[in-house]
Design an enzyme around this catalytic site. Structure first.
Site, mmCIF file in Angstrom:
data_model
loop_
_atom_site.group_PDB
_atom_site.id
_atom_site.type_symbol
_atom_site.label_atom_id
_atom_site.label_comp_id
_atom_site.label_asym_id
_atom_site.label_seq_id
_atom_site.Cartn_x
_atom_site.Cartn_y
_atom_site.Cartn_z
ATOM 1 N N SER B 320 0.852 -1.181 0.000
ATOM 2 C CA SER B 320 0.000 0.000 0.000
ATOM 3 C C SER B 320 0.892 1.237 0.000
ATOM 4 O O SER B 320 1.936 1.253 0.652
ATOM 5 C CB SER B 320 -0.874 -0.005 1.251
ATOM 6 O OG SER B 320 -1.362 1.288 1.494
ATOM 7 N N GLU B 362 11.956 5.247 10.046
ATOM 8 C CA GLU B 362 10.853 5.610 9.153
ATOM 9 C C GLU B 362 10.664 7.131 9.109
ATOM 10 O O GLU B 362 10.452 7.707 8.039
ATOM 11 C CB GLU B 362 9.550 4.957 9.655
ATOM 12 C CG GLU B 362 8.338 5.221 8.791
ATOM 13 C CD GLU B 362 7.031 4.800 9.467
ATOM 14 O OE1 GLU B 362 6.914 4.964 10.685
ATOM 15 O OE2 GLU B 362 6.140 4.306 8.766
#
Lengths: 164, 582
Positions: B320, B362
């Site tokens: 995704s 991240e």
């Protein structure tokens, strides 16, 4: 990461394929690579890890466990000086230092021009010849053959460093 | 099976053949200290701390691996065993950096506790030490081998839980070390930064890269506007930092503590989770309707994203494009929140409290920058938040419950809370997908097939006349076969949830340490933490992300609709193939 020669990669591939289906393939592959290339490059660890479904860290563990395997390229001529008890008491330490000085090669290392590697080894099992030094596949019992050993090393230096 | 009789410390007990001495002792509440032993994970008997004496045998045996036999007479606390244990610890300590006072594990160290228990009182074998490696290059995990005691628990965790095997034993004898291949940095090998190695480390050899001091600086700076958010899984574990029982939900106390520390706004990542569902469920619907790449795989777990980029780059189109919830909320704080409150976004500092070590990396990913700015400036683990609260002198247990700030991003649904457990994202997405595709408000809420903290989960669910096959994997070991199937074109799934850690975020690499005594007991700490989150889901009046009124308002006033251009600018990302070894 330093890149290794294309021909080395091809050879590693061949070796991996050759032993892939044998029992205990990791050490067979490592031995062959060490013999053929003179050391275990990272690319070989990666290829063996993939072929045997073991992690790279695992293979590296095997490489560093056994002193036969090295991760640095060895010199063209590999000198092994035995520091086992019999050899040591017969003065092999002095010979080791002498050879290191002659060749400019650090003990347990490789000379900067890649001509020599010197290994200080454990007992090689030829105590009758103590102190024992091996140059590539030739063994010298230095009680009698010290001069021959020196001549051989000097010859290599002359051939490669003076003329080369 | 016929039971056999063994004597432990002069008392007779019944045991099953094949059980180890340690198993039998623990069943009968006899304490034998252990160090390297972790149930179902390590079985090497390498540390020798658990040695016991058997009558008629000259040598002591390691009770964690030695099987019982009929008539065996065992002494767990003979002088010989006690002395041996103490000596083993003295030897371990002799090659261990002894700067306990400044160690991250001070007062929380299994070696420290064992030394105390066995009565180590002197530096009995002072002498040479193995040359250590210190690596703090990777964004999430620090390795300091001067503390390492070679128990091998991290090696087993990476190999057996994750099926990756970043860490291994290298060299031999006194030079033995545990590390990645070539003793390299975690940053230069195929480490996904999940932090499971940290969770099992008994000492301070592996730990998260602390960002506490940056946060303290930001809080102290009057020019900065510091906005904090907390992930769903944190509330189920933070209490453990303050000796509360595992599974205590401390949401209100945590908010209270954060406000006392001086954060200007305290939000729940749950709002980001609801936002993620809006984007991800609609992305899925679009893929199904328009023949996009299937199965779609969730992208909330940065550990998993790292794995995909390094190990399965051919599947990056299946991932995704949604950012993870805290990144989405961060992006909204630095855009929508900044505009409405008229605060220049350079002055806003966003802090995330996460159960995760990979989130630290991240936040810094180039692919996640919006107009060159990080959505999230600093990420603290649950453990780091625990330390910060103590540092600020807050009596956590005595705090009154407080509520998150309610403006803009305050509302959240039950669907968001369960992001913290394995299967939660899938369940939340299904709740919304069913309503959107069948155009209704359905009471079907609980998809119990995708629940559970152990093993792979799969389900076939009929939505709008189509059967949707879904799978939920947590840990790379469980994900690998699914990924191989996709690679080989034989996957039957439409939607897959993958989380980097076994059990999902409740067992993330940044959560409170679960000491070996608990890991080796029958307490299922993962399920206890998961229950806390499922209870919060049930308690929510709204349990479907698309019914969150603040989410609806955000779309109406700012993002337009799910997967719009604006939404893509702020809430979506992209991925690149990354080399396994640098």
């Amino acid at each position: 990461m330093k890149k290794i020669k294309e021909e080395y990669l091809v050879r590693i591939d061949e070796i991996v394929k050759m032993h892939q289906d044998k029992p205990g393939p990791v050490k067979l592959m490592l031995h062959e690579v060490q013999k053929e290339l003179g050391y275990i490059p990272f690319e070989a660890i990666e290829a063996i890890s993939e072929a045997t479904n073991r992690s790279a860290a695992d293979i590296y563990g095997v490489v560093t466990f056994y002193s036969q395997f090295t991760t640095e390229p060895k010199g063209k001529h590999v000198i092994g000086v035995c520091l086992g008890t019999a050899c040591y008491v017969n003065g092999s330490q002095t010979i080791l230092e002498l050879l290191s000085e002659m060749t400019g090669c650090p003990v347990n290392g490789t000379s900067s021009d890649g001509l020599f590697s010197i290994d200080a080894t454990r007992c090689v099992g030829a105590c009758g010849l103590a102190p024992v030094v091996s140059v590539d596949d030739t063994v010298f019992g230095c009680q009698k053959q010290l001069e021959e050993l020196k001549m051989l090393v000097l010859n290599y230096i002359k051939e490669e460093r003076v003329n080369g | 099976m016929e039971k056999i009789k063994v004597k432990i410390n002069n008392r007779e007990y019944l045991a099953n053949p094949g059980q180890t001495i340690l198993d039998v002792a623990r069943e009968n509440n006899i304490h034998i200290p252990t160090l390297c032993h972790l149930k179902d994970l390590t079985g090497t008997g390498s540390c020798r701390v658990c040695q016991v004496e058997i009558k008629g045998m000259n040598k002591l045996v390691a009770s964690c691996v030695y099987p019982v036999a009929d008539g065996m007479e065992i002494k767990t606390n003979s002088k010989k065993a006690l002395d041996a244990r103490k000596q083993i610890l003295e030897l371990i300590v002799s090659n261990h950096s002894k700067d306990c006072l400044s160690c991250i594990r001070n007062t929380n160290c299994e070696l420290q506790r064992l030394c105390q228990e066995t009565g180590v009182r002197e530096d009995a074998y002072a002498g040479a030490k193995t040359t250590p490696t210190f690596d703090d290059v990777a964004p999430g995990i620090v390795r300091d081998t001067s503390k390492c005691i070679l128990c091998g628990r991290c090696v087993a965790a990476c190999q057996k839980m994750q099926g990756i095997g970043i860490l291994g034993f290298q060299n031999r004898g006194f030079k033995t070390k545990i590390g990645p291949v070539y003793d390299r940095s975690f940053a230069d090998v195929n480490c996904i930064q999940c932090g499971q190695c940290i969770n099992v480390c008994p000492v301070g050899a592996l730990y998260e890269k602390e960002e506490i001091h940056y946060v303290i600086d930001a809080l102290d700076d009057p020019d900065k506007y510091v906005v904090v958010q907390t992930a769903p899984a944190v509330r189920a574990s933070l209490g453990e930092e303050f000796s509360m029982p595992i599974g205590t939900r401390v949401t209100g106390k945590m908010v209270s503590a954060l406000k006392l520390m001086g954060f200007d706004r305290v939000y729940d990542t749950n709002f980001g989770a609801d936002l993620t569902i809006m984007e991800e469920a609609n992305e899925f619907i679009n893929r199904v309707k328009n023949g996009g790449v299937l199965p779609q795989i969730t992208s909330c777990s940065p550990g998993w994203v790292n794995y995909c980029e390094m190990e399965y780059p051919e599947l990056l189109d299946n991932l995704s494009t949604c950012k993870s919830p805290h990144m989405m909320l961060g992006a909204m704080i630095k855009s929508r929140f900044a505009d409405i409150n008229n605060i220049p976004k350079e002055k806003i500092v966003t802090v995330s409290i996460m159960p995760c070590t990979a989130k630290k990396g991240e936040a810094r990913r180039e692919e996640n920058l919006v107009d060159g700015v990080q959505d999230i400036d600093y990420v603290l683990t649950t453990r780091e938040l625990g330390k910060l609260i103590k540092m600020y002198g807050i009596d956590f247990k005595a705090l009154e419950d407080e509520k998150y700030d309610q403006d803009l991003f305050g509302e959240y649904t039950g669907a968001a809370v369960i992001f913290g457990v394995s299967g939660g994202v899938m369940e939340a997405a299904l709740r919304t997908a069913k309503d959107v595709l069948e155009d209704g408000d359905f009471q079907q809420l609980e998809y119990t097939q995708v629940r559970g903290e152990h093993g792979l989960k799969e389900a076939s669910i009929e939505i709008a006349g189509t059967v949707i096959n879904v799978a939920v994997a947590h840990s790379m070991k469980l994900a690998k076969p699914l990924l191989e199937d996709i690679k080989n074109g034989v996957s039957k799934y439409h939607f897959i949830e993958i989380m980097g850690c076994p059990g999902g975020c409740v067992n993330g690499g940044g959560q409170s340490y679960v000491p070996a005594q608990i890991r080796n007991s029958n307490i299922d700490y993962m399920t206890l933490r998961a229950k806390a989150l499922y209870a919060e889901d049930e308690a929510q009046p709204v349990r479907k992300s698309h019914l969150n009124t603040q989410i609806q308002a955000l779309y109406k006033e700012f993002l337009k609709e799910p997967n719009s251009d604006v939404a893509h600018h702020y809430l979506h990302t992209h991925y690149h193939k990354k080399p396994r070894f640098k």
